[in-house]
Design a protein around this motif. Structure first.
Motif, PDB file in Angstrom:
ATOM      1  N   ALA A  64       0.829  -1.204   0.000  1.00 17.64           N
ATOM      2  CA  ALA A  64       0.000   0.000   0.000  1.00 17.64           C
ATOM      3  C   ALA A  64       0.864   1.255   0.000  1.00 17.64           C
ATOM      4  O   ALA A  64       0.585   2.220  -0.730  1.00 17.64           O
ATOM      5  N   TRP A  65       1.912   1.242   0.806  1.00 17.49           N
ATOM      6  CA  TRP A  65       2.811   2.397   0.916  1.00 17.49           C
ATOM      7  C   TRP A  65       3.456   2.719  -0.425  1.00 17.49           C
ATOM      8  O   TRP A  65       3.554   3.884  -0.828  1.00 17.49           O
ATOM      9  N   ALA A  66       3.907   1.692  -1.144  1.00 21.43           N
ATOM     10  CA  ALA A  66       4.593   1.913  -2.412  1.00 21.43           C
ATOM     11  C   ALA A  66       3.676   2.579  -3.428  1.00 21.43           C
ATOM     12  O   ALA A  66       4.082   3.503  -4.145  1.00 21.43           O
ATOM     13  N   VAL A  67       2.436   2.115  -3.505  1.00 24.95           N
ATOM     14  CA  VAL A  67       1.492   2.702  -4.465  1.00 24.95           C
ATOM     15  C   VAL A  67       1.208   4.154  -4.106  1.00 24.95           C
ATOM     16  O   VAL A  67       1.241   5.048  -4.963  1.00 24.95           O
ATOM     17  N   MET A  68       0.924   4.410  -2.823  1.00 22.40           N
ATOM     18  CA  MET A  68       0.542   5.770  -2.436  1.00 22.40           C
ATOM     19  C   MET A  68       1.718   6.732  -2.523  1.00 22.40           C
ATOM     20  O   MET A  68       1.546   7.888  -2.915  1.00 22.40           O
TER      21      MET A  68
END
Length: 315
Positions: A64-68
């Motif tokens: 999730a962190w990478a996408v955001m």
């Protein structure tokens, strides 16, 4: 210049939102969440689909962190929690509440307005809870209040769980920790535990005042908006803007499928670790697409999502 003007307008609007113990207006929610084009609750809160929430349970914080981060959302992750059911996963739609240190004059007018105009009952700490529905997550900024701070114990915990089927994210202390653990699936994240309880008498002892329901609030270093998707697992919580949820989920699923394929081919010794660890060749990508087609009915990702992914591929 355009970006600066938009930011100025957003900040101006936030300052115009009245700090009172009631829900934000639908117009303001629409203004603050313009990138969400999907379904909404009657009050304007974004309503991400149950299907995406179900699929979110398998997403990791890293994914999730990478996408955001790639979309310039750098402050969506909050850590350092105490937990109930630490091995479980909490997912749902955020309902937010903000408490501030108690102030008698403000507390009195919020009480009066809530009881006489808005039809609210009992004390302020129950007002947001009365609004909860299934799959909501009650997300509260209680400014880290500890002793004489807990507004949630096992009674309100049972009410929250009955309404939502979920636990809470609570920037403060809870009480009745043994009773909360007995609820079973009340997977929750909170800052501390204390056996005392909050004091809410403006004519006597007062230490907390509810100033906002379903308005932007702060949890750790995150600005949380009502309707954000909540992912709580592994001792931390990620808040995902609703318009990014599908991208977060589908990216996670693709990573998961590529890992499954890569591990299988390594066990079969069809490819070397160097081939799998680096950018895949066109032949490996083609093999991956064929593998997806052959195993679509048995993979831990919805078949429809796999087909949608395959339609976008060129080999």
């Amino acid at each position: 210049m355009k970006t600066l003007l938009l930011l100025t307008l957003c900040l101006y609007t936030l300052l115009q939102i009245p700090a009172q113990g009631q829900q934000i207006s639908k117009a303001d929610l629409l203004f603050l969440t313009p990138e969400w084009k999907g379904e909404r609750f009657p009050d304007g809160r974004p309503k991400v689909s149950d299907e995406l929430l179900n699929r979110l349970k398998l997403v990791t914080h890293e994914e999730a962190w990478a996408v955001m981060k790639g979309q310039n959302y750098k402050y969506q992750y909050a850590e350092g929690w105490k937990t109930i059911n630490p091995d479980s996963v909490l997912v749902g739609r955020a309902v937010t509440a903000t408490f501030m240190p108690g102030r008698p004059d403000v507390h009195r007018v919020i009480d009066k307005r809530g009881h006489e105009k808005d039809g609210r009952v009992k004390s302020q700490n129950s007002w947001p809870i009365d609004m909860l529905v299934k799959r909501d997550v009650y997300v509260v900024d209680q400014f880290g209040m500890h002793e004489d701070g807990p507004t949630i114990g096992d009674n309100l915990g049972n009410s929250i769980f009955a309404k939502t089927g979920n636990g809470i994210v609570y920037e403060g202390a809870v009480r009745d920790i043994a009773g909360l653990k007995e609820i079973g699936s009340f997977t929750s994240f909170f800052r501390s535990y204390h056996p005392s309880h909050h004091l809410n008498n403006p004519d006597g002892e007062l230490n907390t005042t509810l100033v906002a329901i379903n308005q932007p609030t702060r949890i750790g270093k995150v600005m949380v908006l009502p309707g954000d998707a909540v992912l709580g697992r592994d001792g931390a919580v990620t808040f995902i803007p609703p318009h990014l949820l599908e991208q977060v989920v589908t990216t996670s699923e693709i990573v998961r499928l590529r890992d499954m394929f890569g591990h299988q081919r390594l066990r079969e010794q069809k490819y070397t670790p160097g081939q799998i660890d680096n950018r895949w060749s066109a032949d490996i990508e083609k093999d991956f697409s064929q593998w997806l087609n052959a195993h679509a009915n048995e993979l831990p990702v919805p078949k429809e999502a796999i087909q949608k992914y395959l339609e976008k591929r060129t080999w």
